[in-house]
Structures are given as C-alpha cells and as structure tokens.
Design a protein around this motif. Sequence first.
Motif, PDB file in Angstrom:
ATOM      1  N   ARG A 187      42.312  45.097  17.907  1.00 34.40           N
ATOM      2  CA  ARG A 187      42.259  46.509  18.292  1.00 34.40           C
ATOM      3  C   ARG A 187      41.160  47.174  17.768  1.00 34.40           C
ATOM      4  O   ARG A 187      41.118  47.167  16.491  1.00 34.40           O
ATOM      5  N   ASP A 188      40.108  47.548  18.450  1.00 33.01           N
ATOM      6  CA  ASP A 188      38.923  48.659  17.805  1.00 33.01           C
ATOM      7  C   ASP A 188      39.245  49.828  17.099  1.00 33.01           C
ATOM      8  O   ASP A 188      40.431  50.191  17.411  1.00 33.01           O
ATOM      9  N   ARG A 189      38.202  50.441  16.678  1.00 29.59           N
ATOM     10  CA  ARG A 189      38.628  51.821  16.056  1.00 29.59           C
ATOM     11  C   ARG A 189      38.908  52.716  17.126  1.00 29.59           C
ATOM     12  O   ARG A 189      39.400  53.826  16.666  1.00 29.59           O
ATOM     13  N   PHE A 190      38.616  52.533  18.557  1.00 30.59           N
ATOM     14  CA  PHE A 190      38.895  53.525  19.454  1.00 30.59           C
ATOM     15  C   PHE A 190      40.197  53.213  20.049  1.00 30.59           C
ATOM     16  O   PHE A 190      40.716  54.198  20.928  1.00 30.59           O
ATOM     17  N   GLY A 191      41.015  52.385  19.517  1.00 28.11           N
ATOM     18  CA  GLY A 191      42.405  52.007  20.117  1.00 28.11           C
ATOM     19  C   GLY A 191      42.333  51.214  21.250  1.00 28.11           C
ATOM     20  O   GLY A 191      43.639  50.801  21.630  1.00 28.11           O
ATOM     21  N   VAL A 192      41.310  50.544  21.710  1.00 31.55           N
ATOM     22  CA  VAL A 192      41.258  49.525  22.661  1.00 31.55           C
ATOM     23  C   VAL A 192      41.673  48.132  22.229  1.00 31.55           C
ATOM     24  O   VAL A 192      41.037  47.675  21.026  1.00 31.55           O
ATOM     25  N   VAL A 193      42.614  47.314  22.708  1.00 31.64           N
ATOM     26  CA  VAL A 193      43.035  46.103  22.522  1.00 31.64           C
ATOM     27  C   VAL A 193      42.078  44.969  23.254  1.00 31.64           C
ATOM     28  O   VAL A 193      41.958  45.060  24.418  1.00 31.64           O
ATOM     29  N   TRP A 194      41.363  44.103  22.514  1.00 29.75           N
ATOM     30  CA  TRP A 194      40.429  43.171  23.163  1.00 29.75           C
ATOM     31  C   TRP A 194      41.241  41.677  22.618  1.00 29.75           C
ATOM     32  O   TRP A 194      41.463  41.255  21.537  1.00 29.75           O
ATOM     33  N   VAL A 195      41.221  41.005  23.809  1.00 29.90           N
ATOM     34  CA  VAL A 195      41.720  39.564  23.848  1.00 29.90           C
ATOM     35  C   VAL A 195      40.576  38.690  24.105  1.00 29.90           C
ATOM     36  O   VAL A 195      39.842  38.899  25.160  1.00 29.90           O
ATOM     37  N   LEU A 196      39.967  38.007  23.080  1.00 29.05           N
ATOM     38  CA  LEU A 196      39.056  36.981  23.345  1.00 29.05           C
ATOM     39  C   LEU A 196      39.367  35.594  23.532  1.00 29.05           C
ATOM     40  O   LEU A 196      40.287  35.110  22.392  1.00 29.05           O
ATOM     41  N   ASP A 197      39.124  34.952  24.340  1.00 26.59           N
ATOM     42  CA  ASP A 197      39.362  33.332  24.482  1.00 26.59           C
ATOM     43  C   ASP A 197      38.510  32.497  25.068  1.00 26.59           C
ATOM     44  O   ASP A 197      37.552  32.901  25.885  1.00 26.59           O
ATOM     45  N   VAL A 198      38.471  31.321  24.725  1.00 23.60           N
ATOM     46  CA  VAL A 198      37.611  30.368  25.451  1.00 23.60           C
ATOM     47  C   VAL A 198      38.529  29.461  26.296  1.00 23.60           C
ATOM     48  O   VAL A 198      39.778  28.839  25.916  1.00 23.60           O
ATOM     49  N   VAL A 199      38.081  29.221  27.666  1.00 21.79           N
ATOM     50  CA  VAL A 199      38.961  28.413  28.547  1.00 21.79           C
ATOM     51  C   VAL A 199      39.076  27.282  28.246  1.00 21.79           C
ATOM     52  O   VAL A 199      37.989  26.502  27.813  1.00 21.79           O
ATOM     53  N   SER A 200      40.444  26.655  28.215  1.00 22.79           N
ATOM     54  CA  SER A 200      40.347  25.167  28.019  1.00 22.79           C
ATOM     55  C   SER A 200      40.043  24.312  29.106  1.00 22.79           C
ATOM     56  O   SER A 200      40.581  24.847  30.321  1.00 22.79           O
ATOM     57  N   PRO A 201      39.472  23.338  29.134  1.00 17.09           N
ATOM     58  CA  PRO A 201      39.361  22.403  30.381  1.00 17.09           C
ATOM     59  C   PRO A 201      40.623  22.030  30.889  1.00 17.09           C
ATOM     60  O   PRO A 201      41.810  21.697  30.124  1.00 17.09           O
ATOM     61  N   ARG A 202      40.831  22.169  32.103  1.00 14.36           N
ATOM     62  CA  ARG A 202      42.057  21.686  32.752  1.00 14.36           C
ATOM     63  C   ARG A 202      42.054  20.295  33.304  1.00 14.36           C
ATOM     64  O   ARG A 202      41.224  19.584  33.741  1.00 14.36           O
TER      65      ARG A 202
END
Length: 165
Positions: free
Chosen positions: A150-165
């Motif tokens: 959650r950044d200082r502005f209250g926005v929640v960020w989800v960061l991810d790296v796609v796993s190969p399928r």
Amino acid sequence: MSLTTTTHLNFRGDARAALDFYQSVFGGRTTVVTYADAAAASGLTDTPTTADTPNTADATGTADATDPAEGRWVMWGEVVAEDGFRVMAYDVPSGMPWERGRNSFFVSVRGDDTEEIAARWDRLTADAAGSTVLHPLAPAPWAALYGMVRDRFGVVWVLDVVSPR
C-alpha cells in the motif's frame, strides 16, 4: 520487457457474477480460480490463507479464508479480450475487513522479468513517506514473484511475474 497494469476489483461473494457481466459487455475469455481450486492445486486440505493465496492480506498481512462456504468464491479471476480490455477480480474472505465501494480495487502490475518487477517493487517500498508492505515480494505457487504494497496515497499495488504455463 513489457509491463501490464490491470484494474483488480475486490468483492465479497460477487466476483464471479461481476466477471461474467464484464465478459458479456466486453467479450473475451473469463478465467476463474476458486479458493477450493487453489487448495486442491496446492495439496492443501483447507481453503488457502494469506501465505497460500494472492491478494488476501489486510493491513496487518493476515486473513482468514477458511470458511468452507467460501470455497467456491473467486480467489483469482480475470476477463481478457482481444481488443485489450482486461479486468481482474477476487472475493475478499469474510475473515478480512471489506466494505462495498471501499478498498474496492488493487492495481496489478504484471511482467515477465523478475529483475524488472523487483526493481519496481524496490522503488514502491523504498518510499519513506509511508509505503506499507502487505505481502513481501517472493515466489508463490501461482507466480514466480508476487508481492503487495500500500503506497502513501492508500493505493494497493500487486506486483507479480507471470509463471510459465
């Protein structure tokens, strides 16, 4: 490397209906993983909790997604259309605070390069003005890397790296 940002909507029991509706409006394909599906794929006997599932941490990093009635709820879902429309959604487990229209979305940043995602993560979490790590950036059963802040502005960020399928 390319990045994709996607609006990630939060519901309580209505994510599947919302995804079906958005697919009827925008077309494309819908993909849904329920809490029960994730538990089965992970070899767990109970519905997953924060350590096992994406996007279920509250401000303290805890959650309770063990209610059997919630097993069919959406743990991860998306609609993707050929014209570029994309939306993600999940059902917030009843063990977590949730109020309709409040904390109703995350911004999902997805990439295919672990170093680039880690660098973006470092910049988001280095903000001395008030970022809060909700789930540390680490490998997960569904992604090569996954983290939530959650950044200082209250926005929640989800960061991810796609796993190969």
